[in-house]
Design an enzyme around this catalytic site. Structure first.
Site, PDB file in Angstrom:
ATOM      1  N   CYS A 169      -8.503  -6.326   1.608  1.00 19.65           N
ATOM      2  CA  CYS A 169      -8.576  -4.900   1.934  1.00 19.65           C
ATOM      3  C   CYS A 169      -9.990  -4.350   1.795  1.00 19.65           C
ATOM      4  O   CYS A 169     -10.280  -3.247   2.256  1.00 19.65           O
ATOM      5  CB  CYS A 169      -7.618  -4.117   1.042  1.00 19.65           C
ATOM      6  SG  CYS A 169      -5.883  -4.515   1.355  1.00 19.65           S
TER       7      CYS A 169
ATOM      8  N   THR B 227       0.832  -1.205   0.000  1.00 18.49           N
ATOM      9  CA  THR B 227       0.000   0.000   0.000  1.00 18.49           C
ATOM     10  C   THR B 227       0.865   1.254   0.000  1.00 18.49           C
ATOM     11  O   THR B 227       0.637   2.187  -0.776  1.00 18.49           O
ATOM     12  CB  THR B 227      -0.959  -0.006   1.203  1.00 18.49           C
ATOM     13  OG1 THR B 227      -1.974  -0.986   0.987  1.00 18.49           O
ATOM     14  CG2 THR B 227      -1.627   1.354   1.383  1.00 18.49           C
TER      15      THR B 227
ATOM     16  N   ASN C 176      -5.660  -8.608  -8.337  1.00 16.36           N
ATOM     17  CA  ASN C 176      -5.677  -9.303  -7.056  1.00 16.36           C
ATOM     18  C   ASN C 176      -6.954 -10.104  -6.820  1.00 16.36           C
ATOM     19  O   ASN C 176      -6.976 -10.976  -5.957  1.00 16.36           O
ATOM     20  CB  ASN C 176      -5.490  -8.306  -5.909  1.00 16.36           C
ATOM     21  CG  ASN C 176      -6.593  -7.269  -5.844  1.00 16.36           C
ATOM     22  OD1 ASN C 176      -6.893  -6.609  -6.836  1.00 16.36           O
ATOM     23  ND2 ASN C 176      -7.194  -7.098  -4.686  1.00 16.36           N
TER      24      ASN C 176
ATOM     25  N   GLN D 233       0.732  -8.862  -6.505  1.00 15.37           N
ATOM     26  CA  GLN D 233       0.249 -10.228  -6.710  1.00 15.37           C
ATOM     27  C   GLN D 233       1.105 -11.011  -7.699  1.00 15.37           C
ATOM     28  O   GLN D 233       1.107 -12.236  -7.691  1.00 15.37           O
ATOM     29  CB  GLN D 233      -1.204 -10.200  -7.201  1.00 15.37           C
ATOM     30  CG  GLN D 233      -2.196  -9.662  -6.200  1.00 15.37           C
ATOM     31  CD  GLN D 233      -2.334 -10.536  -4.968  1.00 15.37           C
ATOM     32  OE1 GLN D 233      -2.019 -11.718  -4.982  1.00 15.37           O
ATOM     33  NE2 GLN D 233      -2.802  -9.942  -3.883  1.00 15.37           N
TER      34      GLN D 233
ATOM     35  N   GLY E 259       6.079  -7.918   0.911  1.00 11.52           N
ATOM     36  CA  GLY E 259       6.707  -9.110   1.440  1.00 11.52           C
ATOM     37  C   GLY E 259       5.742 -10.204   1.844  1.00 11.52           C
ATOM     38  O   GLY E 259       6.021 -11.391   1.655  1.00 11.52           O
TER      39      GLY E 259
END
Length: 402
Positions: free
Chosen positions: A347, A70, A175, A203, A222
């Site tokens: 999200c 993000t 995603n 992704q 990560g």
């Protein structure tokens, strides 16, 4: 319990945890400190930066460590757009990078607003960043439509670029539905117009090549790769006019202030190296399992629909709609049967609104509410026929009201 929500997050790999542990215990120094403890941390950070750069095929100076995908997306989009805006005000801020902005042709005239291009199916981090630039800075934003498979047309992108376009931000792979974009054609369009291209590769990392994409900026996270949450990377050309969005001590070559997460950077470097080393084999293996799983679900549930592109999709993603059901109800029934997955982006979890990705693909709101997404680990080897059978049973139970 079988966890099939790896697009949301992944467990930390043992070798990643082992590599991180010293920097969480005895090698805990601040890399900005000018003593032996700090210098040891700085050395580890530099080594992690070089290793990430090697995987991505960029210079170590191009690697900016962030708190995750993000933040990396925010920095790329806001940083490049606001950097272009400031460059207009003072062309001496330019660092020699090609730019489509032409301040001389509008001297003495009201200039059109700085322009940003994205698509209708991006992650919320990208869309919200564009909304912010539009709302707070008065920038113009074009949100490109996609076709029914979630594919962006390179011709439409080329036609949307203006002289004042500062950045184009597009997801390498979606995603929710897993569609993989034609990044070669998209980057060719932006390169021809001399406009920076940001690829959200959160992704894609571990599944798709990260070198040679043609992108000027690229984001990874990560925790999608077996590193912990809280660490990410923006790889961005050091000569691009990037305005920081976090201000403070000037870390990361003045592009991202804040004490660096040394343990996280070390873990990300290890996870990224492992994922890249295993990528070809994992993609082939998981892709074959995914294809068999999708075929079985479609045969057992006649009203099921596979969303996204039928072939150009992430190997680890299979997303369906089950018309006449509730996606949330299907998820509950699957969990009762030992399968944990999701309806889409973590999200956006908890939202009552249908997926903006599915709506952009032309799926009606009622059907979009029936979506269920399965995303598999890079290391997945087990047969997925029992999962397909559980899907069929779960859908049947929802439809019968059992």
């Amino acid at each position: 319990m079988l966890y099939l929500d790896h697009a949301a997050t992944t467990p930390v790999r043992p070798e990643v945890l082992e590599a991180m542990l010293p920097y969480l215990t005895d090698r805990f120094g601040n890399p900005s400190s000018h003593h032996t403890v700090g210098e040891a941390a700085a050395s580890a950070l530099a080594d992690a930066r070089a290793r990430v750069a090697d995987v991505l095929g960029v210079r170590a100076s191009d690697v900016v460590f962030t708190s995750g995908g993000t933040e990396a997306d925010n920095l790329a989009i806001k940083g490049l757009a606001i950097g272009a805006l400031l460059r207009r005000r003072d062309p001496r801020r330019a660092l020699g990078t090609p730019s489509a902005l032409n301040t001389s042709s509008t001297a003495g005239m009201a200039e059109p607003p700085v322009h940003v291009i994205t698509t209708a199916i991006e992650h919320e981090a990208v869309l919200a960043s564009c909304d912010y630039l539009e709302r707070v800075h008065g920038m113009a934003v074009t949100r490109l439509a996609v076709d029914a498979t979630g594919t962006v047309s390179p011709d439409n992108l080329a036609a949307a670029i203006r002289p004042e376009t500062a950045v184009v931000s597009i997801g390498y792979a979606n995603n929710e539905v897993g569609t993989v974009q034609d990044v070669a054609a998209l980057s060719a369009a932006t390169a021809a117009a001399r406009v920076p291209l940001h690829l959200d590769a959160v992704q894609a990392a571990g599944w798709l090549p990260l070198r040679g994409t043609g992108a000027d900026a690229l984001s990874i996270a990560g925790h999608k790769l077996g590193a912990p949450a809280g660490i990410g990377v923006l790889a961005v050309g050091s000569r691009l006019p990037l305005e920081p969005v976090l201000h403070g001590g000037g870390q990361e070559r003045d592009r991202r202030s804040g004490t660096e997460n040394v343990a996280g950077a070390v873990g990300l470097a290890v996870a990224l190296e492992r994922a890249e080393a295993e990528r070809a084999e994992a993609s082939a293996r998981v892709g074959a399992l995914r294809d068999r799983f999708a075929r079985r679900v479609l045969s057992l549930v006649p009203t099921a629909r596979l969303t996204g592109h039928p072939t150009r999709r992430l190997p680890g993603t299979a997303s369906f709609t089950f018309a006449g059901t509730s996606g949330e109800a299907v998820l509950l029934e699957l969990e009762r049967r030992g399968v944990v997955t999701s309806s889409g982006s973590a999200c956006a979890a908890g939202s009552d609104e249908p997926s903006h990705v599915l709506l952009a693909c032309g799926i009606d709101p009622a059907t979009a509410q029936t979506a269920v997404r399965f995303t598999f680990a890079h290391g997945h080897t087990a047969d997925l026929d029992p999962v397909a059978d559980a899907v069929a049973a779960a859908v049947a139970a929802v439809r019968s009201g059992a």
